[in-house]
Scaffold this active site. Structure first.
Site, PDB file in Angstrom:
ATOM      1  N   LYS A  51       0.794  -0.754  -0.494  1.00 55.05           N
ATOM      2  CA  LYS A  51       0.009   0.110   0.227  1.00 55.05           C
ATOM      3  C   LYS A  51       1.113   1.228  -0.298  1.00 55.05           C
ATOM      4  O   LYS A  51       0.405   2.790  -0.362  1.00 55.05           O
ATOM      5  CB  LYS A  51      -1.292  -0.073   1.420  1.00 55.05           C
ATOM      6  CG  LYS A  51      -1.774  -0.965   1.005  1.00 55.05           C
ATOM      7  CD  LYS A  51      -2.837  -0.618   0.023  1.00 55.05           C
ATOM      8  CE  LYS A  51      -4.483  -1.985   0.494  1.00 55.05           C
ATOM      9  NZ  LYS A  51      -5.095  -1.382  -0.325  1.00 55.05           N
ATOM     10  N   SER A  76      -9.280  -0.097   6.634  1.00 54.94           N
ATOM     11  CA  SER A  76      -9.090  -0.950   7.676  1.00 54.94           C
ATOM     12  C   SER A  76      -7.312  -0.955   8.515  1.00 54.94           C
ATOM     13  O   SER A  76      -7.600  -1.394   9.419  1.00 54.94           O
ATOM     14  CB  SER A  76      -9.360  -2.510   7.439  1.00 54.94           C
ATOM     15  OG  SER A  76      -8.606  -2.808   6.357  1.00 54.94           O
ATOM     16  N   GLU A 202      -9.856 -14.112  -4.112  1.00 53.47           N
ATOM     17  CA  GLU A 202     -10.764 -13.274  -2.460  1.00 53.47           C
ATOM     18  C   GLU A 202     -10.852 -14.610  -1.737  1.00 53.47           C
ATOM     19  O   GLU A 202     -10.741 -15.675  -1.893  1.00 53.47           O
ATOM     20  CB  GLU A 202     -11.816 -12.807  -3.220  1.00 53.47           C
ATOM     21  CG  GLU A 202     -11.587 -12.233  -4.235  1.00 53.47           C
ATOM     22  CD  GLU A 202     -13.343 -11.365  -4.427  1.00 53.47           C
ATOM     23  OE1 GLU A 202     -13.936 -10.659  -3.799  1.00 53.47           O
ATOM     24  OE2 GLU A 202     -13.816 -12.203  -5.496  1.00 53.47           O
ATOM     25  N   GLY A 206     -15.893 -13.457   1.167  1.00 53.88           N
ATOM     26  CA  GLY A 206     -15.888 -11.889   0.267  1.00 53.88           C
ATOM     27  C   GLY A 206     -15.763 -12.381  -0.787  1.00 53.88           C
ATOM     28  O   GLY A 206     -14.323 -11.255  -0.836  1.00 53.88           O
ATOM     29  N   ASP A 208     -17.000 -10.808  -3.476  1.00 49.77           N
ATOM     30  CA  ASP A 208     -18.281 -10.249  -4.663  1.00 49.77           C
ATOM     31  C   ASP A 208     -16.870  -9.697  -5.754  1.00 49.77           C
ATOM     32  O   ASP A 208     -17.640  -9.361  -6.922  1.00 49.77           O
ATOM     33  CB  ASP A 208     -17.697  -7.951  -3.780  1.00 49.77           C
ATOM     34  CG  ASP A 208     -16.346  -8.087  -3.432  1.00 49.77           C
ATOM     35  OD1 ASP A 208     -15.363  -8.868  -2.025  1.00 49.77           O
ATOM     36  OD2 ASP A 208     -15.858  -7.259  -3.688  1.00 49.77           O
ATOM     37  N   SER A 302       1.640  -9.615   0.082  1.00 53.11           N
ATOM     38  CA  SER A 302       1.187  -8.162   0.189  1.00 53.11           C
ATOM     39  C   SER A 302       0.651  -7.638   1.186  1.00 53.11           C
ATOM     40  O   SER A 302       1.423  -6.332   1.158  1.00 53.11           O
ATOM     41  CB  SER A 302      -0.384  -7.935  -0.691  1.00 53.11           C
ATOM     42  OG  SER A 302      -0.875  -8.951   0.197  1.00 53.11           O
TER      43      SER A 302
END
Length: 336
Positions: A51, A76, A202, A206, A208, A302
């Site tokens: 990130k 989060s 995923e 979750g 999506d 990650s």
């Protein structure tokens, strides 16, 4: 739309700032999968995750006036700490909307980097709306965790580096939350290897992005209950979803148990501590969710931001499950 030129500009911005994280190999993993695997250890990046790349590039891309006004986001944890760190390095301030149940270590890291935290209930409140209100009231620039062109381009530098380190790859396996890393990496990967498969991973609770790709439009799900807090996203981004479609991204899912198995493998074989979201791509490979036999494979590790008690608790629960008699009802669930 973000393209390969945007990723190249992000590479220039991040040169000498972001760490060039190692691409690791494992004889045990190669033998188990029948592939040549390069593991991109972004858990060793500044602030403990990929990130930092997108956050720093986004803040560096602001005008002088925008930077003076400060930034705001919702996260989060990993984007929270990354944006707070980027803001501090570039001489501005950051306000972060974080859920009340965010991991304590991620909250502490965000505060230590200078971020001002505004808490919310992830199951009852809209974090994006709270951040947008703060942006308007305080005149700050909103830098969302994944749905931002500069963020997507910054995350794409993960794959750009991996191709330089490991050579052309046939398959890239990437964790998926909102899709910023997967979209950015797909852009960078296909600029170098147009036929490469991009596989997003995923949590099973979750999915999506998997549902959205199958439906052909963005699908929204309830906040998922999973140990992978960095992937508790309810819908892919407005910018990231069409990029995932355009780059023919596939999606597979992994269970929480498979994620912890991957965390244990990384600790034992790679000597790396991974958080659940950071281990999900590796989990898919270890679980056989992606056919990679004979292929050259890249996998993103990650992030590594997890409290020690949480890490040991998850691995202890995994061990207890493994040692319980077949059919036993006494094997403990993993603590979500």
């Amino acid at each position: 739309m973000v393209d390969a030129d945007d990723v190249a500009r992000a590479e220039a911005t991040l040169a000498g700032v972001a760490r060039r994280t190692p691409a690791l190999s494992s004889d045990a993993l190669d033998a188990a999968t029948g592939a040549r695997v390069a593991l991109k250890a972004e858990s060793l990046q500044h602030t403990g995750s990929f990130k930092f790349r997108g956050a720093y590039h986004a803040v560096a891309s602001l005008t002088d006036d925008e930077r003076r006004a400060g930034v705001v986001t919702y996260s989060s944890g990993n984007h929270a700490g990354a944006l707070a760190e980027a803001a501090a390095r570039l001489g501005t301030s950051a306000v972060i909307v974080m859920p009340h149940d965010a991991p304590a270590g991620k909250v502490a890291a965000t505060r230590e980097a200078g971020g001002r935290i505004v808490g919310y209930d992830r199951y009852r409140e809209d974090r994006a709306a709270i951040a947008a209100d703060l942006a308007e009231r305080e005149g700050r620039v909103l830098v969302p965790p994944f749905d931002h062109p500069a963020v997507i381009a910054g995350q794409g530098t993960v794959a750009a580096e991996l191709w330089e380190q490991a050579g052309p790859l046939d398959v890239l396996i990437v964790c998926v939350g909102g899709g910023g890393l997967a979209a950015g990496c797909a852009i960078a990967a296909h600029a170098r290897s147009p036929a490469a498969r991009i596989v997003g991973v995923e949590p099973a609770a979750g999915d999506d992005v998997r549902r959205s790709l199958a439906a052909g439009h963005r699908v929204t799900i309830p906040v998922p209950h999973t140990i992978a807090d960095g992937q508790q996203v309810t819908s892919p981004g407005e910018l990231t979803f069409p990029l995932l479609q355009a780059h023919r991204c596939e999606v597979v899912t992994v269970t929480d148990g498979e994620i912890v198995t991957a965390m244990a493998f990384a600790a034992r074989e790679l000597k790396l501590v991974l958080e659940p979201s950071g281990a999900s791509a590796l989990a898919a490979l270890l679980a056989g969710a992606v056919d990679v036999s004979g292929a050259r494979v890249g996998v993103t590790l990650s992030g590594g931001n997890i409290d020690l008690d949480r890490f040991t608790g998850l691995l202890t629960a995994l061990s207890a499950n493994a040692e319980a008699p077949a059919g036993s009802d006494e094997a403990p669930d993993l603590p979500v």
